[in-house]
Design a protein around this motif. Structure first.
Motif, PDB file in Angstrom:
ATOM      1  N   LEU A 246       0.719  -1.188   0.059  1.00  0.00           N
ATOM      2  CA  LEU A 246      -0.215  -0.066   0.003  1.00  0.00           C
ATOM      3  C   LEU A 246       0.784   1.236  -0.088  1.00  0.00           C
ATOM      4  O   LEU A 246       0.555   2.348  -0.708  1.00  0.00           O
ATOM      5  CB  LEU A 246      -0.927   0.093   1.244  1.00  0.00           C
ATOM      6  CG  LEU A 246      -1.789   1.104   1.307  1.00  0.00           C
ATOM      7  CD1 LEU A 246      -2.547   1.304   0.067  1.00  0.00           C
ATOM      8  CD2 LEU A 246      -2.564   1.117   2.727  1.00  0.00           C
ATOM      9  N   HIS A 247       1.861   0.887   0.647  1.00  0.00           N
ATOM     10  CA  HIS A 247       3.118   2.341   0.909  1.00  0.00           C
ATOM     11  C   HIS A 247       3.363   2.584  -0.719  1.00  0.00           C
ATOM     12  O   HIS A 247       3.547   3.622  -1.151  1.00  0.00           O
ATOM     13  CB  HIS A 247       4.330   1.836   1.587  1.00  0.00           C
ATOM     14  CG  HIS A 247       5.118   3.073   1.808  1.00  0.00           C
ATOM     15  ND1 HIS A 247       5.051   3.753   2.935  1.00  0.00           N
ATOM     16  CD2 HIS A 247       6.057   3.318   1.088  1.00  0.00           C
ATOM     17  CE1 HIS A 247       6.142   4.693   3.051  1.00  0.00           C
ATOM     18  NE2 HIS A 247       6.752   4.525   1.875  1.00  0.00           N
ATOM     19  N   LEU A 248       3.690   1.253  -1.376  1.00  0.00           N
ATOM     20  CA  LEU A 248       4.361   1.651  -2.556  1.00  0.00           C
ATOM     21  C   LEU A 248       3.366   2.316  -3.734  1.00  0.00           C
ATOM     22  O   LEU A 248       3.530   2.919  -4.407  1.00  0.00           O
ATOM     23  CB  LEU A 248       4.738   0.397  -3.404  1.00  0.00           C
ATOM     24  CG  LEU A 248       5.771  -0.499  -2.730  1.00  0.00           C
ATOM     25  CD1 LEU A 248       6.040  -1.783  -3.415  1.00  0.00           C
ATOM     26  CD2 LEU A 248       7.127   0.330  -2.514  1.00  0.00           C
ATOM     27  N   ILE A 249       2.105   1.878  -3.407  1.00  0.00           N
ATOM     28  CA  ILE A 249       0.926   2.301  -4.543  1.00  0.00           C
ATOM     29  C   ILE A 249       0.542   3.813  -4.006  1.00  0.00           C
ATOM     30  O   ILE A 249       0.458   4.743  -4.915  1.00  0.00           O
ATOM     31  CB  ILE A 249      -0.550   1.472  -4.110  1.00  0.00           C
ATOM     32  CG1 ILE A 249      -0.262   0.141  -4.500  1.00  0.00           C
ATOM     33  CG2 ILE A 249      -1.712   2.248  -4.694  1.00  0.00           C
ATOM     34  CD1 ILE A 249      -1.517  -0.604  -4.172  1.00  0.00           C
ATOM     35  N   LEU A 250       0.779   4.106  -2.800  1.00  0.00           N
ATOM     36  CA  LEU A 250       0.487   5.687  -2.273  1.00  0.00           C
ATOM     37  C   LEU A 250       1.661   6.577  -3.023  1.00  0.00           C
ATOM     38  O   LEU A 250       1.490   7.808  -3.207  1.00  0.00           O
ATOM     39  CB  LEU A 250       0.398   5.653  -0.976  1.00  0.00           C
ATOM     40  CG  LEU A 250      -0.958   5.184  -0.099  1.00  0.00           C
ATOM     41  CD1 LEU A 250      -0.808   5.387   1.321  1.00  0.00           C
ATOM     42  CD2 LEU A 250      -2.106   5.611  -0.940  1.00  0.00           C
TER      43      LEU A 250
END
Length: 327
Positions: A265-269
């Protein structure tokens, strides 16, 4: 899993990341171009996690995974393709543990003035650890999918399983997965400033989830129908064992999603909203996500032991031998 960065001529900690240059460099570039992100970071609650906690969890996880590898190596009853893949999954978890322990010790020594840090050494160590972490991500996802495929063949092609999944083919699969993982990891680090690296990681993560979900749906919906075709008692026993392996894999994948989900999710954000105040607050607590990643490496061996009587028995023997030798 710390992010070792040379900031203003000295070793420093990137505020929102402890690891992976491909993330930190990207965030550094965006943070300098956004006053919104800088102003919002001060209002965010950042939970401090002591380095000693990372070190303790890393050491426990390291010992657990080493014991799993030794148990599978020692017990000939565990010399089957599925346990070979589980052994490789334990090695993947061990990469996370080793990188965490080494980097934490390195930073503790530096913080207490016990080590004279050279900038070149920092960069080299950081690159090596980044490769280890990327290799762990790619190999873990790959071996989870491989184990799922192995259980699928065991359930739906039980009579042909030994001819389909031979030891030689299992070894070839293992070698190919590790080669692909290492090569991909090196490429990710070399091209860490390119957004395509993050896109590839996220895409691979979701592709693996979809692949496993399709296999699970087919296995659990049709396994009962398929079992009716097998009449012999020993075959029924094999079917039951195969389903137990599939359930174990389901638990492993579920734990993996829970522990690694915030990281992805961190990568997506990072791609979707690198300068948003909300996203910047999310970035500030990246250390919490890394604790979850380490916990995944710590929980997996417990799942192996709980779900496999043979493995649990061998682990108990190893622990007893270690205790006797210590005495």
């Amino acid at each position: 899993m710390h992010n070792l960065e040379l900031i203003n001529g000295s070793l420093g900690h990137y505020p929102s990341l402890r690891h992976m240059d491909l993330l930190s460099d990207y965030m550094d570039e965006n943070s300098t171009n956004s006053t919104v992100g800088e102003s919002s970071s001060g209002s965010c609650v950042q939970i401090h996690i002591p380095q000693e906690l990372f070190l303790a969890l890393g050491l426990i996880s390291l010992v657990e995974n080493i014991l799993v590898i030794l148990a599978i190596t020692k017990n000939r009853n565990l010399h089957s393709p599925m346990y070979y893949f589980i052994c490789c999954l334990a090695v993947s978890d061990m990469l996370v543990s080793v990188s965490n322990v080494v980097e934490t010790i390195f930073m503790l020594f530096n913080d207490h003035g016990l080590m004279d840090v050279h900038p070149g050494m920092i960069r080299q160590l950081d690159n090596v650890i980044d490769v280890m972490i990327c290799s762990s991500v790619v190999s873990s996802l790959s071996f989870l999918s491989t184990i799922a495929a192995d259980r699928y063949v065991t359930i739906f092609y039980a009579l042909r399983y030994h001819s389909i999944m031979t030891t030689q083919r299992a070894i070839i699969i293992i070698v190919l997965v590790w080669l692909a993982s290492i090569i991909c990891s090196i490429l990710f680090i070399v091209y860490h400033t390119d957004n395509a690296v993050i896109v590839c990681l996220v895409t691979f993560f979701f592709f693996t989830l979809v692949f496993n979900a399709v296999l699970y749906m087919h296995m659990f919906i049709l396994a009962h129908v398929h079992s009716r075709r097998i009449v012999a008692f020993n075959k029924n026993r094999r079917q039951s064992t195969s389903m137990k392996g599939a359930i174990t894999l389901t638990i492993l994948l579920g734990v993996f999603i829970v522990c690694w989900g915030p990281f992805f999710l961190h990568l997506i954000l990072i791609l979707a909203c690198p300068t948003s105040p909300f996203c910047n607050c999310f970035f500030q607590n990246f250390n919490l996500f890394l604790i979850l990643i380490i916990c995944n490496s710590l929980i997996d061996p417990l799942i192996y032991a709980y779900r496999s009587h043979e493995l649990r028995k061998t682990l108990q023997e190893l622990l007893m031998c270690s205790w006797c030798l210590g005495v």
